[in-house]
Design a protein around this motif. Structure first.
Motif, PDB file in Angstrom:
ATOM      1  N   LEU A 183       7.134   0.280  -5.797  1.00  0.00           N
ATOM      2  CA  LEU A 183       7.217   1.170  -4.528  1.00  0.00           C
ATOM      3  C   LEU A 183       7.995  -0.775  -3.642  1.00  0.00           C
ATOM      4  O   LEU A 183       8.258  -0.302  -2.237  1.00  0.00           O
ATOM      5  N   ARG A 184       6.870  -1.139  -3.716  1.00  0.00           N
ATOM      6  CA  ARG A 184       6.676  -2.217  -2.701  1.00  0.00           C
ATOM      7  C   ARG A 184       8.589  -2.884  -2.309  1.00  0.00           C
ATOM      8  O   ARG A 184       8.946  -2.857  -1.360  1.00  0.00           O
ATOM      9  N   TYR A 209      -2.764   1.330  -2.143  1.00  0.00           N
ATOM     10  CA  TYR A 209      -1.248   1.493  -1.740  1.00  0.00           C
ATOM     11  C   TYR A 209      -0.274   1.845  -0.658  1.00  0.00           C
ATOM     12  O   TYR A 209      -0.223   3.282  -1.616  1.00  0.00           O
ATOM     13  N   PRO A 210       0.829   1.787   0.162  1.00  0.00           N
ATOM     14  CA  PRO A 210       0.225   0.014   0.623  1.00  0.00           C
ATOM     15  C   PRO A 210      -0.417  -0.220   2.013  1.00  0.00           C
ATOM     16  O   PRO A 210      -1.064   0.643   2.198  1.00  0.00           O
ATOM     17  N   GLU A 224      -3.668  -7.914  -1.758  1.00  0.00           N
ATOM     18  CA  GLU A 224      -3.531  -5.895  -2.272  1.00  0.00           C
ATOM     19  C   GLU A 224      -5.095  -5.863  -2.588  1.00  0.00           C
ATOM     20  O   GLU A 224      -5.814  -6.455  -2.320  1.00  0.00           O
ATOM     21  N   PHE A 243       5.342   7.964  -6.722  1.00  0.00           N
ATOM     22  CA  PHE A 243       4.513   8.183  -5.327  1.00  0.00           C
ATOM     23  C   PHE A 243       3.702   8.063  -4.450  1.00  0.00           C
ATOM     24  O   PHE A 243       3.096   8.745  -2.934  1.00  0.00           O
ATOM     25  N   TYR A 248       2.491   2.388  -9.782  1.00  0.00           N
ATOM     26  CA  TYR A 248       4.094   2.011  -9.965  1.00  0.00           C
ATOM     27  C   TYR A 248       4.100   1.461  -8.046  1.00  0.00           C
ATOM     28  O   TYR A 248       5.496   1.411  -7.832  1.00  0.00           O
ATOM     29  N   ARG A 249       3.087   0.479  -8.054  1.00  0.00           N
ATOM     30  CA  ARG A 249       2.872  -0.429  -6.655  1.00  0.00           C
ATOM     31  C   ARG A 249       3.660  -1.346  -7.393  1.00  0.00           C
ATOM     32  O   ARG A 249       4.831  -1.531  -6.118  1.00  0.00           O
ATOM     33  N   ARG A 279       0.826   5.448  -6.438  1.00  0.00           N
ATOM     34  CA  ARG A 279       0.927   4.646  -5.867  1.00  0.00           C
ATOM     35  C   ARG A 279       1.061   2.958  -6.260  1.00  0.00           C
ATOM     36  O   ARG A 279       1.082   1.967  -6.495  1.00  0.00           O
ATOM     37  N   ASN A 280      -0.923   3.436  -6.789  1.00  0.00           N
ATOM     38  CA  ASN A 280      -1.226   1.808  -7.601  1.00  0.00           C
ATOM     39  C   ASN A 280      -0.498   1.915  -8.642  1.00  0.00           C
ATOM     40  O   ASN A 280      -0.672   0.353  -8.990  1.00  0.00           O
TER      41      ASN A 280
END
Length: 381
Positions: free
Chosen positions: A284-285, A231-232, A226, A271, A280-281, A277-278
């Motif tokens: 999201l993943r 992210y991603p 990571e 997101f 709540y990664r 996004r970082n």
């Protein structure tokens, strides 16, 4: 001209990696590099396996385009020749322990007295002052700099990089320093002492990670594959294997999720920005993994690449070379009968040369000794 550095004479008293890599780059660009070796030769000649024709491929990868002469600095006659070489050279480069050449009259002060216009480059592991007694092995610098604390899975052991990254980068920094000092010499007629070391290179090379600490007070930690701030930006599972997906901004993320068939994700408040996004990664993943599970890595590579999304396979070294070949980058250059990796720089008028294979030990000893014994006005051989 045989290259942009044609006519430049380099006395190379370095060995192993950082110095020899630097001098190979100078030699590729036309410099006449005389590689001075002790009676046993550069250590990397014997670092095997792998091996080609009895010589370690490690040595072959960083010593093309040079001439080799054996000079035993403990032998009075050879030391005279070493002094003469230092007097004639435009550049003197060495990576002995700090002060190690002083007792032979080949430290900076002595060389500068004989040859005030020379550019003298010293490479060390930890600097010439407080770190002068520390051995400069790349793995020690990877460990002590903090790099190994960043490499590996979050709950696993620290790992070194798969290459001696700080040796290589210090070689590059040394080339920059030498060329800048030569530019200064062209303007003033004066040489100077330039110094590089692996630890300072590490501090610079770790860029955003060291900046996180010095500017933000944050001590980075291992995150596996990571990225600290994006992210991603990692390998992601598909139907049959992993695919690297790299998203650097919000526009790219919108393009990605649209290609994956879920454009609404770009407007989800969890997101919609890099920072979100970082944060709540973890949420999201699994969403992205589920979307990617319907096609193979190759199928997604073709689809996403067509949509302008940065992605790619995880190759072994053979696959990397084959990819470079398929893209027309011609990664392999023959130096004599030895395959080597092409210099990465391209010039429209003065391309790198590959006319000398990595030399055998003392292969050019007779001609170099004869030249050094001649009229010292004959600066270049």
């Amino acid at each position: 001209m045989t290259g942009p550095l044609d006519g430049l004479l380099v006395a190379d008293f370095s060995r192993v990696l950082a110095g020899p890599y630097a001098t190979m780059l100078l030699a590729d660009l036309g410099a006449d590099v005389i590689k001075v070796e002790g009676p046993g030769g550069d250590d990397t000649r014997h670092w095997t396996p792998p091996v080609r024709d009895g010589v370690g491929t490690y040595f072959l990868g960083i010593n093309r385009n040079k001439r080799s002469v054996v000079l035993d600095l403990k032998d009075a006659d050879d030391l005279v020749l070493a002094h003469e070489l230092s007097t004639r050279a435009d550049v003197f480069i060495q990576n002995f322990k700090p002060g190690g050449l002083d007792r032979y009259g080949l430290g900076y002060d002595d060389v500068a007295r004989r040859n005030p216009a020379s550019v003298y480059c010293s490479i060390s592991g930890f600097g010439a002052d407080g770190g002068r007694s520390l051995p400069g092995y790349d793995i020690l610098v990877q460990a002590s700099s903090g790099l190994m604390s960043l490499t590996g899975s979050p709950d696993g052991p620290a790992y070194r990089s798969g290459i001696s990254v700080f040796d290589v980068m210090t070689g590059l920094q040394s080339v920059i320093a030498i060329l800048a000092a030569l530019r200064h010499r062209d303007a003033t007629g004066e040489g100077q002492h330039v110094e590089t070391n692996l630890l300072s290179t590490a501090m610079s090379t770790m860029v955003n990670q060291t900046s996180a600490y010095v500017a933000g007070g944050v001590v980075p930690h291992r995150m596996g594959n990571e990225h600290l701030s994006l992210y991603p930006y990692e390998p992601m599972a598909t139907a049959d294997g992993d695919l690297i997906i790299a998203v650097g901004n919000d526009t790219q993320f919108r393009r990605l999720v649209t290609s994956l068939g879920a454009p609404d994700l770009a407007d989800d408040e969890r997101f919609d920005t890099v920072a979100h996004r970082n944060e709540y990664r973890g949420e999201l993943r699994p969403i992205l993994t589920d979307l990617l599970s319907v096609h193979s890595a190759q199928e997604w590579f073709d689809l996403l690449s067509a949509d302008g999304i940065a992605c790619g396979p995880i190759n072994d070294v053979r696959g990397g070379v084959e990819l470079a070949e398929s893209l027309g980058l011609d990664p392999v250059a023959m130096a004599g009968d030895v395959p080597t990796v092409r210099n990465p720089i391209r010039f429209s008028a003065t391309p790198p040369r590959y006319d000398r294979p990595p030399p055998g030990l003392d292969e050019h000893g007779a001609e170099i000794r004869s030249w050094l014994a001649k009229n010292p006005e004959e600066k270049h051989g």
